[in-house]
Design an enzyme around this catalytic site. Structure first.
Site, mmCIF file in Angstrom:
data_model
loop_
_atom_site.group_PDB
_atom_site.id
_atom_site.type_symbol
_atom_site.label_atom_id
_atom_site.label_comp_id
_atom_site.label_asym_id
_atom_site.label_seq_id
_atom_site.Cartn_x
_atom_site.Cartn_y
_atom_site.Cartn_z
ATOM 1 N N TRP A 1 -13.626 -8.372 -30.586
ATOM 2 C CA TRP A 1 -14.072 -9.080 -29.695
ATOM 3 C C TRP A 1 -13.440 -8.253 -28.411
ATOM 4 O O TRP A 1 -14.938 -7.747 -27.710
ATOM 5 C CB TRP A 1 -14.540 -10.910 -29.297
ATOM 6 C CG TRP A 1 -14.635 -10.961 -30.532
ATOM 7 C CD1 TRP A 1 -14.192 -12.021 -31.294
ATOM 8 C CD2 TRP A 1 -16.444 -11.462 -31.086
ATOM 9 N NE1 TRP A 1 -15.429 -12.729 -32.639
ATOM 10 C CE2 TRP A 1 -16.535 -12.365 -32.107
ATOM 11 C CE3 TRP A 1 -17.717 -11.003 -30.306
ATOM 12 C CZ2 TRP A 1 -17.834 -12.663 -32.363
ATOM 13 C CZ3 TRP A 1 -18.538 -11.125 -31.220
ATOM 14 C CH2 TRP A 1 -19.311 -11.807 -31.858
ATOM 15 N N ASP B 1 -12.155 -13.319 -21.146
ATOM 16 C CA ASP B 1 -13.022 -14.323 -22.725
ATOM 17 C C ASP B 1 -12.286 -14.789 -22.931
ATOM 18 O O ASP B 1 -10.902 -15.154 -24.284
ATOM 19 C CB ASP B 1 -13.285 -13.049 -23.779
ATOM 20 C CG ASP B 1 -14.154 -13.917 -24.198
ATOM 21 O OD1 ASP B 1 -14.671 -15.055 -25.175
ATOM 22 O OD2 ASP B 1 -14.621 -13.307 -26.119
ATOM 23 N N LYS C 1 -17.248 -22.863 -30.462
ATOM 24 C CA LYS C 1 -15.946 -21.820 -30.926
ATOM 25 C C LYS C 1 -14.892 -23.789 -30.737
ATOM 26 O O LYS C 1 -13.873 -23.719 -31.898
ATOM 27 C CB LYS C 1 -14.775 -21.060 -30.225
ATOM 28 C CG LYS C 1 -16.099 -19.389 -30.636
ATOM 29 C CD LYS C 1 -16.120 -18.919 -32.436
ATOM 30 C CE LYS C 1 -17.250 -18.368 -32.086
ATOM 31 N NZ LYS C 1 -16.622 -17.212 -30.880
#
Ligand code: PLP
Length: 362
Positions: A107, A174, A198
């Protein structure tokens, strides 16, 4: 519909992921009749009073649970954290300026790639040399960049920052896969963003929590949809927000508050992580794939030293009602995701299966 109660699956999915059972029940009810209005939440205008209240409550809970400074703003947008990779540079990097990133996984790599579309992007730290199995430490962050970006938890590789770098420039992160899993000092970050699916709720909403004073100084002309300041000025209602995803996130945050907030979540997550990693370390047929000091409490990655044993192990955990522990294709092996709503009893089931398997095959 069958009325037989099936045993609950031990859901280790990396995302979308397990949420509290009571949230599923409340969310179902809201689809049928929202708060006694005689309407489904799915058919109500986002400008109606009950939905405005949901949006405001969800935004308030984000700040309250994370202990954010009063002046920080919260917006919920669509697009996932992946759209954040694009929006973040547009909102923080001056044309002709520079940004810095730590690359700690897949990511983070995507975030860097999108940063480069906006301008000069330095990778000041990377763990790519060891397939992202550790968190780089002690690296220098230049003072002349517009921002520094990190990924606090690396969902695929199973690493997590235990301490955050100190910076003189705005730190943006993030936090998709460990937001609300532990206390953080929000004022260390100019921006925290993450996809809801998540740890916070269902897929479809992305949260942005930011210091508005650090925004709007780039001189870039932005589409209003890409402009965080615009979304905040419109109370996260510039266009139709992902109402239902925000509602279910709100329910999950209410649940989190009811159990004692992020401090209690951290305690529970630590207990689950200690149980699972302790089992991995005690049983010689298993091996953790990341540096011990950087192990993620959210996503535990491990392998069977003899991969030929995988089919037999897979059969055993499936039989025990466990779901979602096959590793990501880029790592292989196994990944057990232990988000807030996963009960420790599910971890006990997994570790007992591991013990039993080791006894037979050790
Ligand atoms: C899942 C994930 C993403 C991508 O999120 P989307 O909502 O699918 O765009 C980004 N960063 C991290 C750390 C993730 O775990």
């Amino acid at each position: 519909m069958s009325t037989a109660v099936k045993p609950k699956v031990h859901n280790y999915s990396a995302g979308p992921c397990i949420l509290p059972q009571q949230v599923f029940e409340q969310a179902s009810q809201a689809v049928l009749d929202f708060q006694g209005t005689g309407m489904s939440i799915l058919e109500m205008s986002h400008r109606s009073k009950p939905i405005e209240e949901v949006m405001n409550k969800a935004r308030d809970l984000v700040k309250e649970l994370l202990g954010a400074p009063d002046h920080y703003e919260v917006v919920f947008l669509g697009g996932g954290a992946s759209m954040g990779f694009h929006m973040v540079p547009l909102n923080y990097q001056k044309p002709g300026g520079k940004s810095a990133y730590a690359n700690t996984g897949e990511w983070a790599t995507r975030a860097v790639k999108e940063g480069r579309l906006a301008g000069e992007t330095l990778v000041v730290a990377s763990s790519e040399d060891k397939n992202f199995n550790y968190i780089p430490k002690g690296f220098a962050i230049p003072d002349d960049v517009d921002y520094f970006h990190i990924t606090t938890n690396n969902t695929i590789f199973g690493t997590q920052y235990k301490a955050f770098p100190k910076t003189k420039v705005p730190m943006l992160c993030d936090m998709s896969s460990d937001i609300f899993s532990r206390p953080v000092n929000v004022s260390d970050f100019a921006l925290i963003y993450g996809g809801a699916q998540k740890n916070m709720g269902p897929a479809g909403a992305t949260v942005y929590l930011f210091d508005p004073e650090k925004l709007g100084h780039t001189g870039r002309k932005l589409s209003p949809m890409m402009d965080l300041k615009n979304h905040a000025a419109k109370d996260s209602m510039y266009n139709t927000p992902p109402v239902y995803a925000v509602y279910v996130s709100m329910l999950t945050l209410e649940w989190l508050k009811s159990i004692g907030g992020v401090a209690e979540a951290e305690k529970r997550n630590q207990a689950k992580a200690e149980l699972l990693y302790g089992t991995i370390d005690r049983l010689p047929i298993f091996e953790g794939t990341t540096a011990v000091e950087d192990r993620s409490a959210m996503n535990a990655t491990f392998v069977l030293k003899d991969s030929a044993l995988e089919p037999a192990f897979d059969a055993l955990w499936k039989e025990a009602g466990i779901s979602g522990i096959r590793g990501h294709r880029s790592v292989g092996g196994y990944r057990a995701s232990m988000y807030n709503a996963l009960p420790i009893d599910s971890v006990k089931v997994l570790t007992e299966v591991m013990e039993e398997f080791a006894k037979k095959n050790g």
